[in-house]
Write a protein that holds these residues in place. Structure first.
Motif, short mmCIF file in Angstrom:
data_model
loop_
_atom_site.label_atom_id
_atom_site.label_comp_id
_atom_site.label_asym_id
_atom_site.label_seq_id
_atom_site.Cartn_x
_atom_site.Cartn_y
_atom_site.Cartn_z
N ASP A 90 0.86 -1.18 0.00
CA ASP A 90 0.00 0.00 0.00
C ASP A 90 0.90 1.24 0.00
O ASP A 90 2.14 1.12 -0.06
N CYS A 91 0.32 2.44 0.11
CA CYS A 91 1.14 3.67 0.05
C CYS A 91 2.09 3.79 1.24
O CYS A 91 3.20 4.29 1.11
N LYS A 92 1.64 3.31 2.40
CA LYS A 92 2.47 3.49 3.61
C LYS A 92 3.47 2.35 3.84
O LYS A 92 4.25 2.40 4.78
N GLY A 93 3.43 1.32 3.01
CA GLY A 93 4.34 0.18 3.20
C GLY A 93 3.97 -0.64 4.43
O GLY A 93 4.81 -1.31 5.01
N GLU A 94 2.69 -0.59 4.81
CA GLU A 94 2.28 -1.32 6.01
C GLU A 94 1.56 -2.64 5.68
O GLU A 94 1.21 -3.40 6.56
N ILE A 95 1.34 -2.83 4.39
CA ILE A 95 0.70 -4.09 3.94
C ILE A 95 1.60 -4.70 2.87
O ILE A 95 2.15 -3.97 2.03
N ALA A 96 1.77 -6.01 2.90
CA ALA A 96 2.44 -6.71 1.78
C ALA A 96 1.47 -7.77 1.28
O ALA A 96 0.85 -8.47 2.09
N LEU A 97 1.35 -7.86 -0.05
CA LEU A 97 0.31 -8.73 -0.60
C LEU A 97 0.80 -9.46 -1.84
O LEU A 97 1.50 -8.87 -2.67
N ILE A 98 0.44 -10.73 -1.95
CA ILE A 98 0.76 -11.50 -3.15
C ILE A 98 -0.54 -12.06 -3.72
O ILE A 98 -1.50 -12.29 -2.98
N HIS A 99 -0.55 -12.28 -5.04
CA HIS A 99 -1.80 -12.63 -5.70
C HIS A 99 -1.53 -13.55 -6.88
O HIS A 99 -0.62 -13.30 -7.67
N ASN A 100 -2.35 -14.58 -7.01
CA ASN A 100 -2.36 -15.42 -8.20
C ASN A 100 -3.77 -15.32 -8.78
O ASN A 100 -4.74 -15.58 -8.07
N GLY A 101 -3.89 -14.93 -10.05
CA GLY A 101 -5.20 -14.80 -10.67
C GLY A 101 -5.29 -13.51 -11.45
O GLY A 101 -4.27 -12.87 -11.75
N PHE A 145 -9.79 -6.31 5.27
CA PHE A 145 -9.43 -7.32 4.27
C PHE A 145 -10.71 -7.91 3.65
O PHE A 145 -10.85 -7.97 2.44
N LEU A 146 -11.64 -8.31 4.53
CA LEU A 146 -12.88 -8.93 4.06
C LEU A 146 -13.67 -7.97 3.18
O LEU A 146 -14.16 -8.32 2.10
N SER A 147 -13.74 -6.73 3.63
CA SER A 147 -14.53 -5.75 2.90
C SER A 147 -13.91 -5.47 1.51
O SER A 147 -14.61 -5.33 0.51
N ALA A 148 -12.56 -5.47 1.44
CA ALA A 148 -11.89 -5.29 0.13
C ALA A 148 -12.19 -6.48 -0.78
O ALA A 148 -12.48 -6.31 -1.97
N LEU A 149 -12.14 -7.68 -0.21
CA LEU A 149 -12.38 -8.89 -1.03
C LEU A 149 -13.76 -8.83 -1.68
O LEU A 149 -13.94 -9.26 -2.82
N GLN A 150 -14.73 -8.29 -0.93
CA GLN A 150 -16.10 -8.26 -1.44
C GLN A 150 -16.24 -7.35 -2.65
O GLN A 150 -17.22 -7.41 -3.37
N LYS A 151 -15.23 -6.50 -2.90
CA LYS A 151 -15.30 -5.59 -4.07
C LYS A 151 -14.58 -6.15 -5.29
O LYS A 151 -14.58 -5.54 -6.35
N LEU A 152 -13.89 -7.30 -5.12
CA LEU A 152 -13.08 -7.81 -6.24
C LEU A 152 -13.90 -8.69 -7.17
O LEU A 152 -14.66 -9.55 -6.72
N GLU A 153 -13.68 -8.48 -8.49
CA GLU A 153 -14.26 -9.39 -9.49
C GLU A 153 -13.10 -10.11 -10.16
O GLU A 153 -12.05 -9.52 -10.37
N GLY A 154 -13.31 -11.36 -10.52
CA GLY A 154 -12.24 -12.11 -11.18
C GLY A 154 -11.77 -13.26 -10.32
O GLY A 154 -12.50 -13.74 -9.45
N SER A 155 -10.53 -13.69 -10.58
CA SER A 155 -10.03 -14.87 -9.86
C SER A 155 -8.88 -14.45 -8.94
O SER A 155 -8.11 -13.56 -9.28
#
Ligand code: F6R
Length: 585
Positions: A90-101, A145-155
């Motif tokens: 994220d902008c503040k470097g407080e989250i690290a995230l990896i994604h497949n899809g 995290f949950l609320s962000a997931l609910q906005k995602l479309e795709g895999s």
């Protein structure tokens, strides 16, 4: 298609993640990265290239920490580069995230986030998720995290860590994700082999679920309603050793040599319920991709020609465009990984229309195994090389058994006991095939021909060669040559003829002669002296029942492709642009 792994416990996270990434590298290998949570916050190291090259530069294993996530990438959005490598922040470097899809609505989300002042550092769709979580309002990271997931479309298969949170947050939709449970430690990865060294106990993360993992914590939550779900664990009997090279130069060669055992194990699978399901339907269809599609074509030939049962075969990605499917349809879906997005889409499409599904797969925890009405296991053990060899052979074994079971041909099922011996005979030809490969190194274009059962084997042989040598190779039905492809034959062009001494032999000799008359260099795989006489070279394997010759032929063709790639110093285990489990459509 991208490998992900996470660890939380008491051990050195960076070492466990690095080791896991090496095992997962067959899923993607254009860039890689690791993030660990330390006392000072999150540290990320990543770059473009293969894991070993990056590790030399950034020393992944020295990052330490007891909690972290790692990713090996197969690019979808954005070129392979350090900026596009995962983890993203994220902008503040407080989250690290990896994604497949693939996040299908990422453009819209990105535009909104840009308007709100978020700064992006990559071209990926994945980075959007980190900023989306940052933007979410919520008391806890879990809620955001949950609320962000609910906005995602795709895999997605997503793992995220956050400053101050001694937990890994994960989520899955249409991309595989398995939890490995240890004592006082938790693992999570795209695939079981990445965790086998540490645990044999696993839990599947199902479609549309989120997970929260801590040292002694494993919670599974529905993304749609935020409610906790229970999940039973299962154990596997694969050994960590089965994911090692065992002295072979490449996994591909090891896996080719494992094939006699693989077919024995595959033939131990019970196909009786699947056969009953086929018998109860008057419309049999098959869906699969790549090599699995070729094994489906072999089945179609067997079940139609020898058992009189009509069968349609469709490339899975084309299925929804033209299929006629209903309550009377029985679909056989073949997929070694059980996660191929095109195959799973076809399966879900057919299920919605009321079809019953038989899944044939090597991964019993896969989406296909769980969503099918009946599942037949290939029992082939982990296949690490990107190209399918032993799982293709195991598919042939299971499909032969299923076809004969449907046709009530007990005598033919009995004959299948000789398959592993036939493959052993083909394997004794390795030295000869290696020399043959050496003699063909300068050739640029290859044609594979076969008739009947051997037409799909010709397609599979050509696919093996093009995948790992990057040379042009095409498979044709022997009879089709004169309808066009013959114009491509000129002096010295190699034509590989699959010409066993069966009902196709005389017509195949005709095809060989047609090619030779145009100057082709014909290499045959046969048990017929007559074919040998007509060919420039012949790999002779005799003394085997004609019905088992497809097993021999494909083994020879796998070895030919392998030795050509190895002699060209290409890595047959990780061909360019390809990934083992193709989880995007
Ligand atoms: C070829 C190969 C691919 C796969 C295809 C389907 O060597 O590996 O063509 O056969 O991507 O994969 P599965 O069988 O996992 O559905």
């Amino acid at each position: 298609m991208c490998g992900i792994i996470g660890y939380v416990g008491n051990q050195d996270a960076s070492k466990i993640i690095l080791e896991g990434l090496r095992t997962l590298e067959y899923r993607g290998y254009d860039s890689a990265g690791i993030a660990v949570l330390g006392d000072a916050g999150i540290e990320i190291r990543k770059d473009e290239g293969r894991i070993e090259e990056i590790d030399k530069k950034v020393k992944f294993g020295k990052m330490g920490g007891n909690l972290g996530i790692g990713h090996t990438r197969w690019a979808t959005h954005g070129v392979p580069s350090k900026a596009n490598a995962h983890p993203h922040s994220d902008c503040k470097g407080e989250i690290a995230l990896i994604h497949n899809g693939v996040i299908e609505n990422y453009r819209k989300l990105k535009e909104e986030l840009l308007k709100k002042g978020h700064k992006f550092t990559s071209e990926t769709d994945s980075e959007v998720i980190a900023h989306l979580i940052e933007e979410e309002k919520g008391k806890t990271f879990e809620e955001r995290f949950l609320s962000a997931l609910q906005k995602l479309e795709g895999s997605f298969a997503i793992l995220a860590i956050a400053k101050g949170e001694k937990k890994i947050y994960g989520a899955r939709r249409s991309s595989p994700m398995i939890i490995g449970a240890g004592k006082e430690e938790m693992f999570i990865a795209s695939d079981i082999p990445a965790m086998l060294k540490h645990t044999k106990e696993f839990k599947v993360v199902e479609e549309g679920e989120m997970v929260v993992l801590g040292k002694g914590e494993c919670r599974i939550i529905g993304i749609d309603n935020g409610k906790e779900r229970t999940r039973k664990s299962f154990t596997v009997n694969w050994s960590a050793q089965s994911a090692k090279k065992d002295g072979y130069k490449h996994f591909m060669l090891k896996e080719i040599n494992e094939q006699p055992k693989c077919v024995r194990d595959a033939l131990a699978s019970d196909v009786s319920s699947a056969a009953k399901l086929v018998a109860s339907s008057d419309d049999l269809q098959m869906v699969a991709c790549g090599s699995s599609y070729h094994s489906a074509l072999v089945f179609k030939h067997l079940v139609q020609a020898e058992c009189g049962k009509k069968c349609e075969v469709c490339i899975a990605s084309e299925y929804a465009y033209s299929s006629v499917v209903g309550k009377n349809t029985c679909i056989i879906a073949i997929s070694q990984s059980g996660e191929t997005a095109d195959t799973m889409s076809a399966v879900r499409f057919a299920k919605k229309k009321g079809a019953r599904v038989i899944g044939i797969t090597n991964v019993i925890s896969s989406s296909l195994a769980r969503e099918a009405d009946e599942c037949v296991s290939l029992n082939a053990g982990p296949e690490i090389s990107v190209v399918a060899t032993k799982t293709f052979m195991a598919q042939l074994a299971v499909l032969y058994k299923l076809a004969y079971e449907i046709g009530g041909k007990k005598d033919m099922i009995e004959k299948l006991k000789d398959v592993s011996h036939s493959i052993e005979l083909a394997l004794t030809k390795q030295g000869e095939i290696e020399k043959l490969a050496e003699s063909l190194l300068q050739k640029q274009s290859f044609f594979y021909i076969g008739r009947g059962l051997f037409y799909p084997i010709a397609l599979e042989g050509a696919l093996k060669l093009k995948e790992i040598t990057y040379l042009h190779a095409e498979g044709f039905a022997g009879g089709e040559l004169k309808h066009g492809p013959l114009s491509l034959i000129e002096k010295g062009v190699p034509v590989i003829a699959l010409a066993p001494n069966d009902e196709t032999v005389h017509k195949m000799i005709g095809s060989i002669k047609e090619c030779k008359a145009r100057g082709a260099h014909v290499i045959s795989i046969s048990d017929s002296q007559e074919v040998k006489k007509e060919s420039d070279e012949c790999v002779m394997v005799d003394g085997v029942d004609a019905s088992l010759f497809p097993f021999i032929s494909i083994c020879v063709l796998q070895l030919l492709a392998y030795y050509m790639a190895a002699k060209k110093e290409l890595d047959p285990d990780k061909p360019r642009n390809l990934a083992k489990s193709v989880t995007v459509e």
